[in-house]
Scaffold this motif. Structure first.
Motif, PDB file in Angstrom:
ATOM      1  N   SER A  83       0.936  -1.160   0.107  1.00 64.25           N
ATOM      2  CA  SER A  83      -0.005  -0.091  -0.006  1.00 64.25           C
ATOM      3  C   SER A  83       0.781   1.174  -0.047  1.00 64.25           C
ATOM      4  CB  SER A  83      -0.932   0.092   1.051  1.00 64.25           C
ATOM      5  OG  SER A  83      -1.759  -1.101   1.247  1.00 64.25           O
ATOM      6  N   ASN A  84       0.620   2.066  -1.107  1.00 62.75           N
ATOM      7  CA  ASN A  84       1.339   3.355  -0.987  1.00 62.75           C
ATOM      8  C   ASN A  84       0.980   4.315  -0.020  1.00 62.75           C
ATOM      9  OD1 ASN A  84      -0.601   3.329  -3.341  1.00 62.75           O
ATOM     10  ND2 ASN A  84      -0.649   5.446  -3.009  1.00 62.75           N
ATOM     11  N   ILE A  85       1.790   5.219   0.340  1.00 65.87           N
ATOM     12  CA  ILE A  85       1.421   6.365   1.272  1.00 65.87           C
ATOM     13  C   ILE A  85       0.401   7.337   0.648  1.00 65.87           C
ATOM     14  CG2 ILE A  85       2.521   8.211   2.723  1.00 65.87           C
ATOM     15  CD1 ILE A  85       5.072   6.604   2.945  1.00 65.87           C
ATOM     16  N   ASN A  86      -0.368   7.624   1.475  1.00 68.27           N
ATOM     17  CA  ASN A  86      -1.306   8.475   1.380  1.00 68.27           C
ATOM     18  C   ASN A  86      -0.811  10.063   1.402  1.00 68.27           C
ATOM     19  OD1 ASN A  86      -3.731  10.187   0.974  1.00 68.27           O
ATOM     20  ND2 ASN A  86      -4.763   9.914   3.000  1.00 68.27           N
ATOM     21  N   LEU A  87      -0.869  10.801   0.240  1.00 65.47           N
ATOM     22  CA  LEU A  87      -0.166  12.061   0.375  1.00 65.47           C
ATOM     23  C   LEU A  87      -1.300  13.315   0.703  1.00 65.47           C
ATOM     24  CD1 LEU A  87       2.358  11.604  -2.446  1.00 65.47           C
ATOM     25  CD2 LEU A  87       2.884  11.279  -0.131  1.00 65.47           C
ATOM     26  N   TYR A  88      -2.510  12.926   0.798  1.00 67.23           N
ATOM     27  CA  TYR A  88      -3.480  14.009   0.844  1.00 67.23           C
ATOM     28  C   TYR A  88      -3.004  14.958   2.016  1.00 67.23           C
ATOM     29  CZ  TYR A  88      -8.254  15.846   1.741  1.00 67.23           C
ATOM     30  OH  TYR A  88      -9.379  16.713   1.768  1.00 67.23           O
ATOM     31  N   PRO A  89      -2.651  14.779   3.188  1.00 73.24           N
ATOM     32  CA  PRO A  89      -2.415  15.727   4.214  1.00 73.24           C
ATOM     33  C   PRO A  89      -0.889  16.577   3.800  1.00 73.24           C
ATOM     34  CG  PRO A  89      -2.149  13.532   5.104  1.00 73.24           C
ATOM     35  CD  PRO A  89      -2.559  13.177   3.641  1.00 73.24           C
ATOM     36  N   VAL A  90      -0.453  16.080   2.969  1.00 73.04           N
ATOM     37  CA  VAL A  90       0.902  16.703   2.833  1.00 73.04           C
ATOM     38  C   VAL A  90       0.589  17.836   1.942  1.00 73.04           C
ATOM     39  CG1 VAL A  90       2.956  16.581   1.303  1.00 73.04           C
ATOM     40  CG2 VAL A  90       2.322  14.575   3.060  1.00 73.04           C
ATOM     41  N   ILE A  91      -0.361  17.919   0.988  1.00 73.56           N
ATOM     42  CA  ILE A  91      -0.498  19.020  -0.119  1.00 73.56           C
ATOM     43  C   ILE A  91      -0.609  20.288   0.599  1.00 73.56           C
ATOM     44  CG2 ILE A  91      -1.832  19.712  -1.838  1.00 73.56           C
ATOM     45  CD1 ILE A  91      -2.599  16.805  -2.586  1.00 73.56           C
ATOM     46  N   SER A  92      -1.499  20.696   1.432  1.00 73.29           N
ATOM     47  CA  SER A  92      -1.742  21.762   2.194  1.00 73.29           C
ATOM     48  C   SER A  92      -0.599  22.057   3.116  1.00 73.29           C
ATOM     49  CB  SER A  92      -2.892  21.728   2.785  1.00 73.29           C
ATOM     50  OG  SER A  92      -2.937  20.823   4.065  1.00 73.29           O
ATOM     51  N   THR A 147      -7.845  25.366   5.510  1.00 72.41           N
ATOM     52  CA  THR A 147      -6.432  25.376   5.051  1.00 72.41           C
ATOM     53  C   THR A 147      -5.832  23.985   5.032  1.00 72.41           C
ATOM     54  OG1 THR A 147      -5.602  26.014   7.085  1.00 72.41           O
ATOM     55  CG2 THR A 147      -5.852  27.765   5.580  1.00 72.41           C
ATOM     56  N   GLU A 148      -6.455  22.984   5.796  1.00 71.89           N
ATOM     57  CA  GLU A 148      -6.035  21.774   5.640  1.00 71.89           C
ATOM     58  C   GLU A 148      -6.472  20.985   4.578  1.00 71.89           C
ATOM     59  OE1 GLU A 148      -4.076  20.520   8.307  1.00 71.89           O
ATOM     60  OE2 GLU A 148      -3.933  22.497   8.906  1.00 71.89           O
ATOM     61  N   VAL A 149      -7.091  21.511   3.653  1.00 71.45           N
ATOM     62  CA  VAL A 149      -7.729  20.746   2.688  1.00 71.45           C
ATOM     63  C   VAL A 149      -7.224  20.912   1.315  1.00 71.45           C
ATOM     64  CG1 VAL A 149      -9.907  20.611   1.395  1.00 71.45           C
ATOM     65  CG2 VAL A 149     -10.228  20.849   3.756  1.00 71.45           C
ATOM     66  N   GLY A 150      -6.752  20.039   0.708  1.00 69.81           N
ATOM     67  CA  GLY A 150      -5.987  20.010  -0.619  1.00 69.81           C
ATOM     68  C   GLY A 150      -6.032  18.707  -1.151  1.00 69.81           C
ATOM     69  N   ASN A 151      -6.411  18.484  -2.507  1.00 68.70           N
ATOM     70  CA  ASN A 151      -6.275  17.271  -2.953  1.00 68.70           C
ATOM     71  C   ASN A 151      -5.374  17.148  -4.184  1.00 68.70           C
ATOM     72  OD1 ASN A 151      -7.975  18.473  -4.795  1.00 68.70           O
ATOM     73  ND2 ASN A 151      -9.674  16.661  -4.997  1.00 68.70           N
ATOM     74  N   ARG A 152      -4.875  18.583  -4.769  1.00 64.84           N
ATOM     75  CA  ARG A 152      -3.909  18.358  -5.826  1.00 64.84           C
ATOM     76  C   ARG A 152      -2.882  19.834  -5.500  1.00 64.84           C
ATOM     77  NH1 ARG A 152      -7.012  19.254  -9.776  1.00 64.84           N
ATOM     78  NH2 ARG A 152      -6.328  21.440 -10.033  1.00 64.84           N
ATOM     79  N   GLY A 153      -1.643  19.646  -5.626  1.00 61.97           N
ATOM     80  CA  GLY A 153      -0.910  20.781  -5.778  1.00 61.97           C
ATOM     81  C   GLY A 153       0.233  20.845  -6.525  1.00 61.97           C
ATOM     82  N   PRO A 180      -3.129  12.838  -4.380  1.00 60.59           N
ATOM     83  CA  PRO A 180      -3.178  12.146  -3.090  1.00 60.59           C
ATOM     84  C   PRO A 180      -2.341  10.846  -2.950  1.00 60.59           C
ATOM     85  CG  PRO A 180      -5.348  12.865  -3.709  1.00 60.59           C
ATOM     86  CD  PRO A 180      -4.579  13.461  -4.974  1.00 60.59           C
ATOM     87  N   ASP A 181      -2.166  10.362  -3.994  1.00 65.62           N
ATOM     88  CA  ASP A 181      -1.561   8.859  -4.317  1.00 65.62           C
ATOM     89  C   ASP A 181      -0.158   9.037  -4.707  1.00 65.62           C
ATOM     90  OD1 ASP A 181      -2.201   9.501  -6.780  1.00 65.62           O
ATOM     91  OD2 ASP A 181      -2.805   7.373  -7.089  1.00 65.62           O
ATOM     92  N   ARG A 182       0.287   9.997  -5.286  1.00 65.62           N
ATOM     93  CA  ARG A 182       1.594  10.102  -6.205  1.00 65.62           C
ATOM     94  C   ARG A 182       2.127  11.461  -6.398  1.00 65.62           C
ATOM     95  NH1 ARG A 182      -2.133   9.699 -10.073  1.00 65.62           N
ATOM     96  NH2 ARG A 182      -1.870  10.665 -11.983  1.00 65.62           N
ATOM     97  N   ILE A 183       3.422  11.476  -6.671  1.00 69.08           N
ATOM     98  CA  ILE A 183       4.187  12.612  -7.196  1.00 69.08           C
ATOM     99  C   ILE A 183       4.407  12.786  -8.548  1.00 69.08           C
ATOM    100  CG2 ILE A 183       5.843  14.436  -6.598  1.00 69.08           C
ATOM    101  CD1 ILE A 183       6.057  12.554  -3.849  1.00 69.08           C
ATOM    102  N   SER A 184       4.219  13.605  -9.314  1.00 72.65           N
ATOM    103  CA  SER A 184       4.380  13.826 -10.675  1.00 72.65           C
ATOM    104  C   SER A 184       5.680  14.937 -10.957  1.00 72.65           C
ATOM    105  CB  SER A 184       3.384  14.137 -11.642  1.00 72.65           C
ATOM    106  OG  SER A 184       3.745  14.353 -12.827  1.00 72.65           O
ATOM    107  N   PHE A 185       6.809  14.425 -11.508  1.00 74.52           N
ATOM    108  CA  PHE A 185       8.002  15.115 -11.859  1.00 74.52           C
ATOM    109  C   PHE A 185       7.682  15.909 -13.306  1.00 74.52           C
ATOM    110  CE2 PHE A 185       9.456  13.290  -7.825  1.00 74.52           C
ATOM    111  CZ  PHE A 185      10.281  14.524  -7.312  1.00 74.52           C
ATOM    112  N   LEU A 186       7.700  16.966 -13.406  1.00 82.23           N
ATOM    113  CA  LEU A 186       7.516  17.739 -14.792  1.00 82.23           C
ATOM    114  C   LEU A 186       8.917  17.981 -15.223  1.00 82.23           C
ATOM    115  CD1 LEU A 186       4.737  18.018 -13.150  1.00 82.23           C
ATOM    116  CD2 LEU A 186       4.139  18.956 -15.592  1.00 82.23           C
TER     117      LEU A 186
END
Length: 400
Positions: free
Chosen positions: A287-296, A345-351, A374-380
């Motif tokens: 199971s991958n780590i949930n990143l939802y709380p990290v975004i904000s 301010t604790e809410v964010g599902n894409r940054g 929430p599930d992954r990080i994209s490097f552009l």
């Protein structure tokens, strides 16, 4: 013949594509090596019937390759493609490759291309060297990264190097355990290298990927008065590099999946590679780590410029706030700030964030563009390994 490869088939005519090889005209200038073009043609009839006419050229149709020792011109198609794949990266990366191997590295990209072709023909640069550099460049940047935390009892098993070696040997991968296998365009994911020491286990896969580019679109009326739409595409091959790595010190792990040519089926790709790991280590699907709380938290950290943030309210509504350009952040717009502050301010599902070098304590020399889901990080865009490692470390820093 100049700028191509000669295929010994009676149907050859100069200036034509045969079997995936470009046969250039005899008067083709020496310095202008032909770029191979694989062309697909789809024909659709105006009646709604889909035409069956499809052509896809590949190397399999031409088996007899003739070489010439005195010219650079007759380099096999695949190796020219590898050189062009290297040149598709930033010029500074190509120059580094030449400089590290002791060769002159100045000039335009066309100069670098001709130099690489000559060096390859002479044997002074090998296919394996090019592939290793491509694996390094393509293993970072333009990646979608899933984060994991591997349980300690699994880490203990991975620290036993003899046991891990035995597992890979039983799965016919003993030849790549702490060795490198030069893979060009495998049809299915194949392991190119396994690096295992006291600190890390790193597994790298390579697979052929294709993307299409519309070359020509034409409408015409045939003899039966049907309207025909003909489209021709250039099919460009490239190498997709995916890496799983786990720290045997901390248990932190990442799966770095090369950007797909189209679509967003990254969860499916993730499960594919986790399936390989399960076959070897019997871990099940991690199971991958949930990143939802990290975004904000990252948004408010001061370490990034926020280009865009996607918000989700407690009742499930979605709100999107974007800055006017990628060089400005929503933090610079008072109205945008007011809107943002009106939502938890604790809410964010894409940054959509640009990591700022001035906030990196000297680690970054340029901005690094990421989108955090929430599930992954994209490097552009292209990145160096150190840049990716820095951003992933900062993301982990903001985990609960």
């Amino acid at each position: 013949l100049r700028g191509g490869a000669l295929c010994s088939s009676p149907s050859l005519r100069s200036g034509h594509m045969i079997g995936g090889m470009w046969l250039a005209h005899p008067n083709f200038a020496r310095r202008n090596f032909a770029y191979p073009r694989n062309v697909r043609r789809d024909t659709h009839y105006g009646t709604g019937q889909k035409g069956q006419e499809k052509y896809k050229y590949n190397n399999s149709k031409c088996n007899n390759i003739m070489t010439h020792d005195d010219t650079v011109d007759l380099i096999i198609h695949t190796d020219v493609q590898l050189i062009d794949l290297l040149l598709a990266h930033k010029k500074e990366y190509v120059q580094e490759f030449l400089r590290e191997n002791g060769f002159r590295f100045s000039g335009t990209k066309e100069d670098l291309r001709e130099r690489l072709l000559i060096l390859y023909k002479r044997g002074e640069i090998t296919r394996e060297q090019i592939l290793q550099r491509l694996d390094q460049l393509e293993g970072y940047g333009n990646q979608h990264v899933y984060l994991f935390r591997i349980p300690e009892h699994y880490i203990e098993e991975l620290r036993d190097q003899e046991n891990v070696r035995r597992i890979f040997e039983e799965n016919n991968l003993g030849d790549v355990y702490n060795h490198y296998r030069p893979l060009v365009f495998p049809e299915h994911p194949e392991v190119a290298s396994i690096t295992h020491d006291d600190d890390w286990l790193k597994i790298r896969w390579v697979v052929k990927k294709e993307k299409t580019q519309l070359l020509e679109e034409k409408r015409e009326i045939d003899e039966q008065n049907r309207e025909i739409l003909t489209k021709k595409y250039i099919i460009r091959k490239y190498r997709g590099v995916t890496m799983f790595r786990v720290s045997l010190i901390s248990g932190d792990a990442e799966l770095l999946i090369h950007r797909l040519p189209q679509g967003l089926k990254y969860a499916q790709e993730k499960d594919r590679y986790l399936g390989y790991l399960n076959e070897w280590f019997n871990w099940g699907l991690l199971s991958n780590i949930n990143l939802y709380p990290v975004i904000s938290r990252i948004e408010n950290s001061g370490e990034v410029r926020t280009r865009n943030v996607g918000l989700r309210t407690a009742r499930g509504s979605h709100i999107d706030i974007s800055s006017p350009s990628r060089t400005t952040g929503i933090q610079e717009d008072p109205d945008a700030i007011n809107v943002r502050q009106s939502i938890n301010t604790e809410v964010g599902n894409r940054g959509n964030f640009y990591w700022l070098p001035e906030k990196s304590n000297g680690v970054l020399s340029r901005e690094i563009h990421t989108i955090i889901y929430p599930d992954r990080i994209s490097f552009l865009g292209e990145c160096r390994g150190g840049e990716v490692n820095y951003v992933l470390g900062r993301v982990r820093h903001y985990l609960p």
